[in-house]
Design a protein around this motif. Structure first.
Motif, PDB file in Angstrom:
ATOM      1  N   ARG A 569     -51.342  52.744  16.779  1.00 51.87           N
ATOM      2  CA  ARG A 569     -52.524  53.466  16.321  1.00 51.87           C
ATOM      3  C   ARG A 569     -52.565  53.647  14.792  1.00 51.87           C
ATOM      4  N   LEU A 570     -51.217  53.737  14.312  1.00 59.09           N
ATOM      5  CA  LEU A 570     -51.356  53.977  12.555  1.00 59.09           C
ATOM      6  C   LEU A 570     -51.894  52.699  12.216  1.00 59.09           C
ATOM      7  N   ARG A 571     -51.293  51.676  12.472  1.00 59.46           N
ATOM      8  CA  ARG A 571     -51.785  50.346  11.842  1.00 59.46           C
ATOM      9  C   ARG A 571     -53.289  50.039  12.146  1.00 59.46           C
ATOM     10  N   ALA A 572     -53.930  50.305  13.288  1.00 58.00           N
ATOM     11  CA  ALA A 572     -55.147  50.156  13.678  1.00 58.00           C
ATOM     12  C   ALA A 572     -56.020  51.235  12.401  1.00 58.00           C
ATOM     13  N   THR A 573     -55.642  52.755  12.488  1.00 55.35           N
ATOM     14  CA  THR A 573     -56.247  53.160  11.483  1.00 55.35           C
ATOM     15  C   THR A 573     -56.190  52.757   9.900  1.00 55.35           C
ATOM     16  N   PHE A 574     -54.914  52.551   9.584  1.00 57.66           N
ATOM     17  CA  PHE A 574     -54.939  52.298   8.366  1.00 57.66           C
ATOM     18  C   PHE A 574     -55.294  50.973   7.979  1.00 57.66           C
ATOM     19  N   THR A 575     -55.452  50.109   8.889  1.00 53.65           N
ATOM     20  CA  THR A 575     -56.240  48.686   8.531  1.00 53.65           C
ATOM     21  C   THR A 575     -57.824  48.978   8.537  1.00 53.65           C
ATOM     22  N   ARG A 576     -58.130  49.826   9.104  1.00 55.39           N
ATOM     23  CA  ARG A 576     -59.606  50.239   9.237  1.00 55.39           C
ATOM     24  C   ARG A 576     -60.041  51.034   7.893  1.00 55.39           C
ATOM     25  N   SER A 577     -59.203  51.911   7.453  1.00 55.29           N
ATOM     26  CA  SER A 577     -59.672  52.835   6.540  1.00 55.29           C
ATOM     27  C   SER A 577     -59.355  52.084   5.052  1.00 55.29           C
ATOM     28  N   SER A 578     -58.408  51.164   5.171  1.00 54.16           N
ATOM     29  CA  SER A 578     -57.939  50.535   3.824  1.00 54.16           C
ATOM     30  C   SER A 578     -59.024  49.258   3.600  1.00 54.16           C
ATOM     31  N   GLY A 579     -59.718  48.718   4.579  1.00 49.39           N
ATOM     32  CA  GLY A 579     -60.374  47.455   4.435  1.00 49.39           C
ATOM     33  C   GLY A 579     -59.714  46.574   4.515  1.00 49.39           C
ATOM     34  N   GLY A 580     -58.719  46.581   5.372  1.00 46.58           N
ATOM     35  CA  GLY A 580     -57.858  45.312   5.671  1.00 46.58           C
ATOM     36  C   GLY A 580     -56.536  45.226   4.689  1.00 46.58           C
ATOM     37  N   HIS A 581     -56.118  46.409   4.112  1.00 48.39           N
ATOM     38  CA  HIS A 581     -55.008  46.270   3.326  1.00 48.39           C
ATOM     39  C   HIS A 581     -54.023  47.383   3.929  1.00 48.39           C
ATOM     40  N   PRO A 582     -53.517  47.394   5.087  1.00 49.27           N
ATOM     41  CA  PRO A 582     -52.865  48.510   5.703  1.00 49.27           C
ATOM     42  C   PRO A 582     -51.387  48.913   4.789  1.00 49.27           C
ATOM     43  N   GLN A 583     -50.723  47.960   4.629  1.00 51.56           N
ATOM     44  CA  GLN A 583     -49.459  48.277   3.750  1.00 51.56           C
ATOM     45  C   GLN A 583     -49.676  48.991   2.385  1.00 51.56           C
ATOM     46  N   ALA A 584     -50.794  48.648   1.604  1.00 50.17           N
ATOM     47  CA  ALA A 584     -51.189  48.989   0.447  1.00 50.17           C
ATOM     48  C   ALA A 584     -51.359  50.719   0.796  1.00 50.17           C
ATOM     49  N   ALA A 585     -52.174  51.026   1.843  1.00 55.78           N
ATOM     50  CA  ALA A 585     -52.547  52.123   2.061  1.00 55.78           C
ATOM     51  C   ALA A 585     -51.393  53.017   2.562  1.00 55.78           C
ATOM     52  N   ALA A 586     -50.428  52.228   3.260  1.00 53.98           N
ATOM     53  CA  ALA A 586     -49.142  53.053   4.009  1.00 53.98           C
ATOM     54  C   ALA A 586     -48.163  53.369   2.650  1.00 53.98           C
TER      55      ALA A 586
END
Length: 640
Positions: A569-586
């Motif tokens: 769920r976290l990966r999906a949320t951060f991928t969406r909220s970051s515009g495809g940059h989940p690691q940077a958002a994390a």
């Protein structure tokens, strides 16, 4: 200075004479204060300052028919104030407080250090305050070959001189009798030379009087006398050998704040949230109480009480440990060894202790800051301690690092601790250049106290008073806030839900999280699930993982490193909220968790020690810094 207020539970002191304890640092004032007042004391701040004072009731007679209000003033070498602490002492001696002039000063004079004690005594006498002298540490003086004649000193000064042993209570009765006699018999001012018009001439006259008095009463130490304390200092103060000893002591303190305190905290938490919660729930069920009342009392009020009670063993352990180090004489040595490392921040070596404890828990670290000699130093340390990364944040780091950086999780977590040190140092340098420009980089000048055996009863009394102060003052803030949080979670903002039985997203709390989410969008995690967990993390960082599981309606993982459904769920949320940059958002989320307010208990302890104004400013500053750093990390991460 709130000396006019009741100083102990059930004890009325209004109208009683006001007596102040005056003396140099490390002369035994606090030990004497604890011995004289017992549990009839409390900790207050001088109005308009962060200077901490102890006030209490001293029963001069065992039958309780005679008592005075006793105040332990900050230690000082002179009434020519150079810090807020010394200014509080100077004002109290001069009667410049809203409580009015003191009726008498008990001046503690160290037998082995008569010159500096008599210099302060002369200044107190010139202020016109009646004086009784308590002659302390005579045993330590004798070990150095100094034998002060108390009767000769009394004749020389013209005031009562009472030999005192604060650690075993000897002389306390004689001191009480001298205080009663002086209060009833009028003024008792030491015979000191009158002040000269010229400051230089006056200093010469005063020092000449001190020197003559010391020689007349046998206060001169013979040359060449070395004690076991001197031999121990050759190791503990050595610029190379003293460092490993200091590191060992700080490591033991860290272990005490983490491994040793954890079982006690878990036991208290289990009792309150288990045994007491079950008993309260059963009683409410027997009364057929509505569900909302059950939730309010069990999940709101009792949860807050449990949070406060859980910290009590930790606070007690740390208070005892710090008091032991201070009482036995090592804390002053540790300050000298660590001084060079702390001078860049405008602090002295004593500031190392709170920062080390902070990596174990921020709450007792703030309490440990009281060992610092000046209020401005305590204030600066109190503002920086929340940036030391406590273990509660570690669970969040482990979860995010395992989900988003599985091949480099250890490195990611290590970098968070590097960032924590960087925040403390960088924040300290920034504050030194702005709000704390008045903190001068002065050499550490500290009279080393003799090594002594700690007095366990006095330690127990001091620990109880300070733990009680935390429970009553910080506890009120925590219980009220947690109750408000429960209400926000329980109140629905949409139809079809009962109070106390509402999904998070449809509650007042969920709507608040949704309102906050856009503010976090520049950092790459502008989603209400993330913002809801961060708001919960303001209460306690260890519940962030549980809060994420709650808002996603999945099971909380037993091991954050194996996140399971929550990780997906976290990966999906951060991928969406970051515009495809989940690691940077994390990474930005982890930095935000590090930099913003550690927990509600820390805020409550800051308010108790620093005052409401500084605490509000500190929380606001942490949020701004956390947001700026998170945005910076996210933007750099996207660019890379």
């Amino acid at each position: 200075m709130s000396c006019h207020e009741p100083a102990g539970a059930g004890t009325t002191t209004t109208g009683a004479p006001l007596v102040v304890l005056v003396g140099n640092p490390n002369v035994g004032k606090s030990t004497l204060f604890n011995a004289l007042t017992g549990g009839r004391q409390r900790v207050v701040n001088a109005p308009g300052t962060t200077v901490e004072l102890q006030t209490g009731t001293w029963r001069l007679r065992d039958d309780g028919t005679s008592h005075v209000r006793l105040v332990d003033l900050p230690g000082t070498y002179s009434l020519l104030a150079r810090s807020p602490d010394e200014q509080v002492t100077a004002d109290a001696v001069a009667g410049r407080t809203h409580a009015g002039a003191a009726d008498l000063a008990v001046v503690l004079v160290e037998a082995g250090a008569l010159p500096r004690s008599l210099y302060l005594l002369a200044q107190v006498a010139r202020a016109g305050l009646p004086v009784v002298v308590a002659l302390t540490m005579t045993d330590v003086a004798r070990a150095r070959g100094v034998h002060v004649d108390a009767a000769a000193l009394a004749d020389r000064l013209g005031v009562p001189v009472v030999p005192l042993h604060p650690r075993d209570g000897r002389g306390a009765g004689d001191l009480a009798q001298a205080v009663v006699t002086t209060l009833r018999g009028g003024r008792a001012e030491p015979t000191v030379p009158p002040a000269a018009d010229d400051a230089v001439d006056d200093a010469d006259v005063l020092f000449a009087w001190v020197d003559a008095t010391v020689r007349a009463v046998g206060g001169v130490a013979p040359a060449g006398v070395r004690t076991w304390s001197d031999r121990a200092d050759r190791l503990l103060l050595h610029p190379v050998l003293g460092v490993p000893v200091l590191l060992l002591v700080t490591w033991l303190l860290f272990q005490l704040a983490t491994a040793a305190a954890a079982p006690l905290m878990e036991a208290v938490d289990g009792f309150v949230t288990g045994t007491l919660a079950d008993a309260l729930a059963a009683a409410l069920a027997g009364l057929h109480a509505p569900a909302w009342l059950h939730g309010l009392l069990v999940d709101g009020v009792l949860a807050g009480v449990g949070t406060v009670a859980t910290f009590a063993p930790l606070m007690a352990l740390m208070f005892v440990a710090v008091a032991l180090l201070e009482d036995c004489g090592y804390l002053a040595r540790a300050a000298f060894v660590a001084d060079r490392a702390m001078r860049a921040l405008g602090l002295d070596g004593r500031a190392l202790l709170p920062f080390v404890v902070g990596f174990g828990c921020n709450v007792p670290a703030l309490a440990a800051a009281r060992t610092l000699p000046h209020a401005r130093q305590r204030l600066l340390v109190g503002l920086l301690v929340p940036w030391t990364s406590c273990p509660a944040r570690l669970t969040v780091y482990v979860l995010l690092a395992s989900v988003f950086f599985p091949a480099h999780a250890g490195t990611a977590i290590f970098l968070m601790y590097v960032a924590s040190v960087g925040l403390v140092v960088g924040g300290g340098l920034l504050l030194r250049a702005t709000l704390f420009r008045d903190l001068r980089r002065e050499p550490l000048v500290l009279a080393l106290p003799a090594y002594q055996r700690p007095r366990l009863r006095a330690l127990a009394v001091a620990t109880w008073v300070r733990v009680r102060s935390f429970l009553t003052k910080a506890g009120q803030v925590i219980v009220v806030t947690l109750t408000v949080v429960w209400v926000a979670l329980a109140v629905p903002v949409t139809g079809g839900h009962a109070v106390g039985d509402v999904p998070v997203e449809d509650s007042l709390y969920g709507r608040a999280a949704q309102a906050v989410a856009p503010v976090l969008a520049p950092a790459g995690f502008g989603d209400w699930h993330a913002s809801a967990a961060l708001v919960t993390g303001f209460v306690a960082k260890e519940v962030v993982v549980g809060a994420l599981a709650q808002v996603y309606a999945v099971d909380e993982p037993d091991d954050p490193a194996a996140a399971g459904d929550l990780g997906e769920r976290l990966r999906a949320t951060f991928t969406r909220s970051s515009g495809g940059h989940p690691q940077a958002a994390a990474a930005a989320f982890m930095v935000f968790v590090l930099a913003y307010t550690p927990c509600l208990a820390t805020v409550a302890e800051q308010r108790r020690l620093l005052g409401a104004r500084w605490t509000v400013g500190c929380v606001g500053g942490q949020l701004v810094v956390a947001w700026l750093l998170a945005v910076l990390v996210f933007r750099v991460g996207v660019w890379l």
